[in-house]
Design a protein around this motif. Sequence first.
Motif, PDB file in Angstrom:
ATOM      1  N   THR A  58       0.857  -1.185   0.000  1.00 59.54           N
ATOM      2  CA  THR A  58       0.000   0.000   0.000  1.00 59.54           C
ATOM      3  C   THR A  58       0.894   1.236   0.000  1.00 59.54           C
ATOM      4  O   THR A  58       1.982   1.224   0.602  1.00 59.54           O
ATOM      5  CB  THR A  58      -0.923   0.062   1.229  1.00 59.54           C
ATOM      6  OG1 THR A  58      -0.130  -0.006   2.419  1.00 59.54           O
ATOM      7  CG2 THR A  58      -1.924  -1.082   1.230  1.00 59.54           C
ATOM      8  N   TYR A  59       0.437   2.259  -0.677  1.00 61.34           N
ATOM      9  CA  TYR A  59       1.187   3.507  -0.770  1.00 61.34           C
ATOM     10  C   TYR A  59       0.262   4.678  -0.487  1.00 61.34           C
ATOM     11  O   TYR A  59      -0.917   4.653  -0.853  1.00 61.34           O
ATOM     12  CB  TYR A  59       1.812   3.666  -2.162  1.00 61.34           C
ATOM     13  CG  TYR A  59       2.810   2.593  -2.474  1.00 61.34           C
ATOM     14  CD1 TYR A  59       2.465   1.507  -3.270  1.00 61.34           C
ATOM     15  CD2 TYR A  59       4.088   2.640  -1.952  1.00 61.34           C
ATOM     16  CE1 TYR A  59       3.372   0.505  -3.538  1.00 61.34           C
ATOM     17  CE2 TYR A  59       5.013   1.634  -2.219  1.00 61.34           C
ATOM     18  CZ  TYR A  59       4.638   0.576  -3.015  1.00 61.34           C
ATOM     19  OH  TYR A  59       5.543  -0.427  -3.274  1.00 61.34           O
ATOM     20  N   TYR A  60       0.822   5.685   0.164  1.00 63.29           N
ATOM     21  CA  TYR A  60       0.091   6.910   0.467  1.00 63.29           C
ATOM     22  C   TYR A  60       0.998   8.102   0.185  1.00 63.29           C
ATOM     23  O   TYR A  60       2.217   8.039   0.426  1.00 63.29           O
ATOM     24  CB  TYR A  60      -0.323   6.959   1.938  1.00 63.29           C
ATOM     25  CG  TYR A  60      -1.251   5.854   2.368  1.00 63.29           C
ATOM     26  CD1 TYR A  60      -0.772   4.678   2.936  1.00 63.29           C
ATOM     27  CD2 TYR A  60      -2.629   5.999   2.232  1.00 63.29           C
ATOM     28  CE1 TYR A  60      -1.622   3.667   3.336  1.00 63.29           C
ATOM     29  CE2 TYR A  60      -3.498   4.993   2.645  1.00 63.29           C
ATOM     30  CZ  TYR A  60      -2.983   3.834   3.186  1.00 63.29           C
ATOM     31  OH  TYR A  60      -3.839   2.835   3.591  1.00 63.29           O
ATOM     32  N   SER A  61       0.386   9.182  -0.254  1.00 65.76           N
ATOM     33  CA  SER A  61       1.165  10.405  -0.365  1.00 65.76           C
ATOM     34  C   SER A  61       1.459  10.909   1.046  1.00 65.76           C
ATOM     35  O   SER A  61       0.723  10.629   1.993  1.00 65.76           O
ATOM     36  CB  SER A  61       0.400  11.460  -1.161  1.00 65.76           C
ATOM     37  OG  SER A  61      -0.741  11.893  -0.452  1.00 65.76           O
ATOM     38  N   ASP A  62       2.530  11.648   1.189  1.00 63.93           N
ATOM     39  CA  ASP A  62       2.904  12.171   2.498  1.00 63.93           C
ATOM     40  C   ASP A  62       1.792  13.027   3.096  1.00 63.93           C
ATOM     41  O   ASP A  62       1.627  13.070   4.321  1.00 63.93           O
ATOM     42  CB  ASP A  62       4.185  12.999   2.390  1.00 63.93           C
ATOM     43  CG  ASP A  62       5.404  12.150   2.066  1.00 63.93           C
ATOM     44  OD1 ASP A  62       6.397  12.709   1.569  1.00 63.93           O
ATOM     45  OD2 ASP A  62       5.357  10.915   2.293  1.00 63.93           O
ATOM     46  N   SER A  63       1.027  13.693   2.254  1.00 61.67           N
ATOM     47  CA  SER A  63       0.009  14.624   2.734  1.00 61.67           C
ATOM     48  C   SER A  63      -1.197  13.923   3.369  1.00 61.67           C
ATOM     49  O   SER A  63      -1.980  14.570   4.072  1.00 61.67           O
ATOM     50  CB  SER A  63      -0.470  15.524   1.593  1.00 61.67           C
ATOM     51  OG  SER A  63      -1.023  14.743   0.551  1.00 61.67           O
ATOM     52  N   VAL A  64      -1.358  12.609   3.124  1.00 60.38           N
ATOM     53  CA  VAL A  64      -2.536  11.919   3.668  1.00 60.38           C
ATOM     54  C   VAL A  64      -2.171  10.783   4.625  1.00 60.38           C
ATOM     55  O   VAL A  64      -3.062  10.180   5.230  1.00 60.38           O
ATOM     56  CB  VAL A  64      -3.447  11.372   2.544  1.00 60.38           C
ATOM     57  CG1 VAL A  64      -3.795  12.467   1.556  1.00 60.38           C
ATOM     58  CG2 VAL A  64      -2.823  10.176   1.844  1.00 60.38           C
ATOM     59  N   LYS A  65      -0.890  10.499   4.759  1.00 59.43           N
ATOM     60  CA  LYS A  65      -0.474   9.404   5.645  1.00 59.43           C
ATOM     61  C   LYS A  65      -0.999   9.625   7.061  1.00 59.43           C
ATOM     62  O   LYS A  65      -0.941  10.729   7.593  1.00 59.43           O
ATOM     63  CB  LYS A  65       1.052   9.301   5.683  1.00 59.43           C
ATOM     64  CG  LYS A  65       1.652   8.570   4.515  1.00 59.43           C
ATOM     65  CD  LYS A  65       3.169   8.526   4.616  1.00 59.43           C
ATOM     66  CE  LYS A  65       3.776   7.893   3.387  1.00 59.43           C
ATOM     67  NZ  LYS A  65       5.250   7.948   3.396  1.00 59.43           N
TER      68      LYS A  65
END
Length: 133
Positions: A58-65
């Motif tokens: 799974t991957y998330y942008s830093d802005s939504v982690k």
Amino acid sequence: EVQLVESGGGVVQTGGSLRLSCAWSGFSFDDYCIGWFRQAPGKEREGVSCISRRYGATYYSDSVKGRFTISSENAKNTVTVDLQMNSLKPEDTAVYSCAAGPYDGRDWGNFFSDPEFDWYDRWGQGTQVTVSS
């Protein structure tokens, strides 16, 4: 034929929650990372999150982690991917589009948040998410 059904989105106050859902069919989704990107007026597209069930990634942008959680469920010939969005902020306001891109298991962690990283090659029309202050 690839088919996609998007649902969710809407208007919420700061700190609230929303859930987005995409149901895909018609392609080999085991070979893809599936998720969303978003685009706010006057801003670049931003990859938000994607998930690969085959590789358990799974991957998330830093802005939504820490605030957004992606999950998926496979049924016969269909994969449904949900994005639970909590602690929403006005800067999360954007059009969110379901997206999918080929994935071979390599680690995208160091560049998933890079706006130049176009991980997707197919996407939907999008749904509006508005967070009021």
